[in-house]
Design a protein around this motif. Sequence first.
Motif, PDB file in Angstrom:
ATOM      1  N   CYS A 173      96.512  21.155   6.282  1.00 31.00           N
ATOM      2  CA  CYS A 173      95.989  20.105   6.891  1.00 31.00           C
ATOM      3  C   CYS A 173      97.467  19.499   7.332  1.00 31.00           C
ATOM      4  CB  CYS A 173      95.430  19.196   6.055  1.00 31.00           C
ATOM      5  SG  CYS A 173      94.895  17.601   6.683  1.00 31.00           S
ATOM      6  N   PHE A 175      97.831  16.215   7.635  1.00 35.25           N
ATOM      7  CA  PHE A 175      97.963  14.977   7.168  1.00 35.25           C
ATOM      8  C   PHE A 175      98.283  14.919   5.578  1.00 35.25           C
ATOM      9  CE2 PHE A 175      94.776  15.112  10.697  1.00 35.25           C
ATOM     10  CZ  PHE A 175      95.385  14.464  11.596  1.00 35.25           C
ATOM     11  N   ASN A 176      98.510  13.553   5.042  1.00 32.29           N
ATOM     12  CA  ASN A 176      98.856  13.502   3.677  1.00 32.29           C
ATOM     13  C   ASN A 176      98.182  12.133   3.124  1.00 32.29           C
ATOM     14  OD1 ASN A 176     100.027  13.956   1.334  1.00 32.29           O
ATOM     15  ND2 ASN A 176     102.047  13.048   1.912  1.00 32.29           N
ATOM     16  N   CYS A 177      96.946  12.217   3.282  1.00 33.03           N
ATOM     17  CA  CYS A 177      96.230  10.970   2.724  1.00 33.03           C
ATOM     18  C   CYS A 177      96.449  10.494   1.135  1.00 33.03           C
ATOM     19  CB  CYS A 177      94.763  11.367   2.774  1.00 33.03           C
ATOM     20  SG  CYS A 177      94.272  11.531   4.621  1.00 33.03           S
ATOM     21  N   CYS A 180      94.542  12.379  -1.797  1.00 31.06           N
ATOM     22  CA  CYS A 180      94.491  14.005  -1.356  1.00 31.06           C
ATOM     23  C   CYS A 180      95.636  14.881  -1.987  1.00 31.06           C
ATOM     24  CB  CYS A 180      94.008  13.950  -0.015  1.00 31.06           C
ATOM     25  SG  CYS A 180      93.793  15.875   0.367  1.00 31.06           S
ATOM     26  N   VAL A 182      95.857  18.095  -0.847  1.00 35.45           N
ATOM     27  CA  VAL A 182      96.048  19.136  -0.014  1.00 35.45           C
ATOM     28  C   VAL A 182      97.414  19.637   0.447  1.00 35.45           C
ATOM     29  CG1 VAL A 182      95.349  19.947   2.439  1.00 35.45           C
ATOM     30  CG2 VAL A 182      93.753  19.375   0.819  1.00 35.45           C
ATOM     31  N   ASN A 215      89.772  22.109   5.584  1.00 35.76           N
ATOM     32  CA  ASN A 215      89.960  20.498   5.103  1.00 35.76           C
ATOM     33  C   ASN A 215      89.357  19.612   6.126  1.00 35.76           C
ATOM     34  OD1 ASN A 215      91.422  21.282   2.588  1.00 35.76           O
ATOM     35  ND2 ASN A 215      93.018  22.155   3.955  1.00 35.76           N
ATOM     36  N   ASN A 423      90.009  16.203  -3.130  1.00 41.69           N
ATOM     37  CA  ASN A 423      90.553  15.466  -2.191  1.00 41.69           C
ATOM     38  C   ASN A 423      89.536  14.542  -1.659  1.00 41.69           C
ATOM     39  OD1 ASN A 423      88.982  17.325  -0.779  1.00 41.69           O
ATOM     40  ND2 ASN A 423      90.703  18.434  -0.117  1.00 41.69           N
ATOM     41  N   ALA A 424      89.663  13.744  -0.759  1.00 40.04           N
ATOM     42  CA  ALA A 424      88.744  12.792  -0.215  1.00 40.04           C
ATOM     43  C   ALA A 424      89.005  12.922   1.135  1.00 40.04           C
ATOM     44  CB  ALA A 424      89.242  11.364  -0.618  1.00 40.04           C
ATOM     45  N   ARG A 425      87.907  13.420   2.057  1.00 39.23           N
ATOM     46  CA  ARG A 425      88.032  13.693   3.321  1.00 39.23           C
ATOM     47  C   ARG A 425      87.252  12.560   4.036  1.00 39.23           C
ATOM     48  NH1 ARG A 425      87.120  18.808   0.494  1.00 39.23           N
ATOM     49  NH2 ARG A 425      89.050  20.091   1.035  1.00 39.23           N
TER      50      ARG A 425
END
Length: 425
Positions: A173, A175-177, A180, A182, A215, A423-425
Amino acid sequence: MKFKLIYPKWAKLSRQTEFHLPPHGPVVFAATLPDNIDIDFIDENLETIDFDDDVDFVGISMMLTVQVKRGWEIADNYRKRGIKVIFGGIATMLHAEETMEHADSVFLGEAEGRMAQVLSDFNHDRLQPCYDFLSERPDIDLVGAARRDILNRKLYNFKGVQMVDLVHASRGCRFNCYPCAVSYLGGRVFRPRPIDKAVAEIAGIDNNRLFIVDNSLAQDTKWEMDLFREMIPLKKNWCSHPIEDNPEVLDLAAQAGAWYVYQAVFDTSDYIKERIKRYHDHGIGVEGTILLGLDSHTEDSIKRLIDFLLEIELDLAEFTVLTPFPHTKAYDELNKNNRILSRDWDDFSADRVVFQPKNMSSQKLQELLDYAWNTFYQDEPQRIKMARLFKQVVKKEMENNTFRPRDRSLTGQSFGKPVNRENAR
Ligand code: SF4
């Protein structure tokens, strides 16, 4: 070699719907093992482990933090009997050091192209305590079709209706929330599988209903559109994490069988309202994934958010509380400020508050989680909303002649509940 692959059980959550999805990590891992390995897979949520059976080597696959303590117990039991145990999977990567205390070996990273070496080490009695490939990702072309044949498929049904099969078309992915893991697990690089391989795998699954577990599909417009175009003739129906918010992409996704998406709803903005409407305009349902307890949240803002979810007519909503899983920005920040209240990994189920929220007590946040579920489903219970989504898919299947009636011989199977993700999508 007899290889027993175990997926540990975990305590079920009180609010989630009653079914078990077939696990994905173990079947993807099984595809990396040579053909001469005799795999016996046990999903402990649905079957009992026979610790006395004849087995050469045990693998424990853990996806969730709430699986790790049970995974360690299982390993301790086998190791007392002199049987070697290797761990792998997402939760092994998040809890590597502690897991090593219960393992002969831990495998960190993606297994494609690496298991021949591990098995050779096992056969020559030189198994390494840790195979760390976290920063050396294999060529994505090596990802083969998952070994769904190891599953006892009869177990994965709800009242005779076969559960969706899980499949992935990409890893990583961009991104880097905040909550999360991932980016730690997969690197901040989107790695799509070759479309022909992913589509061939999807075509070969004996199930019209799928969960594409990538993801987020919204990472590379051209790849996403090419994938959907190739999927149209397959006549599958599928749910997934977000699809790119672009009318052309949404149109192709709908033609390719997009049934509903899991979409994070994090504020009450017009953007979110319109994003949900655009999915609906394309006939795609939306299950909101709602994370409560961010530092910006107050009691009032959470209550306003729930009202907003009702206004925008989400098809379903799943509420969780912020949970500081190791190797996330959330963990680093809350840990630094001594705001983590529990280190018991069984509490990290995402429905128990394990940290000190900024604007309220942990107890208040726990109450607001209940408030959110109760309020959202007050006028129309979850099972009614789910039935409506289910009717949509049946209608589509009737239209394209792919509908399969339920198998009533399976209706006596036991049921559990699905889970939160790390994780929180
Ligand atoms: S929450 Fe989703 S979009 Fe964000 S980093 Fe994790 S996988 Fe990527």
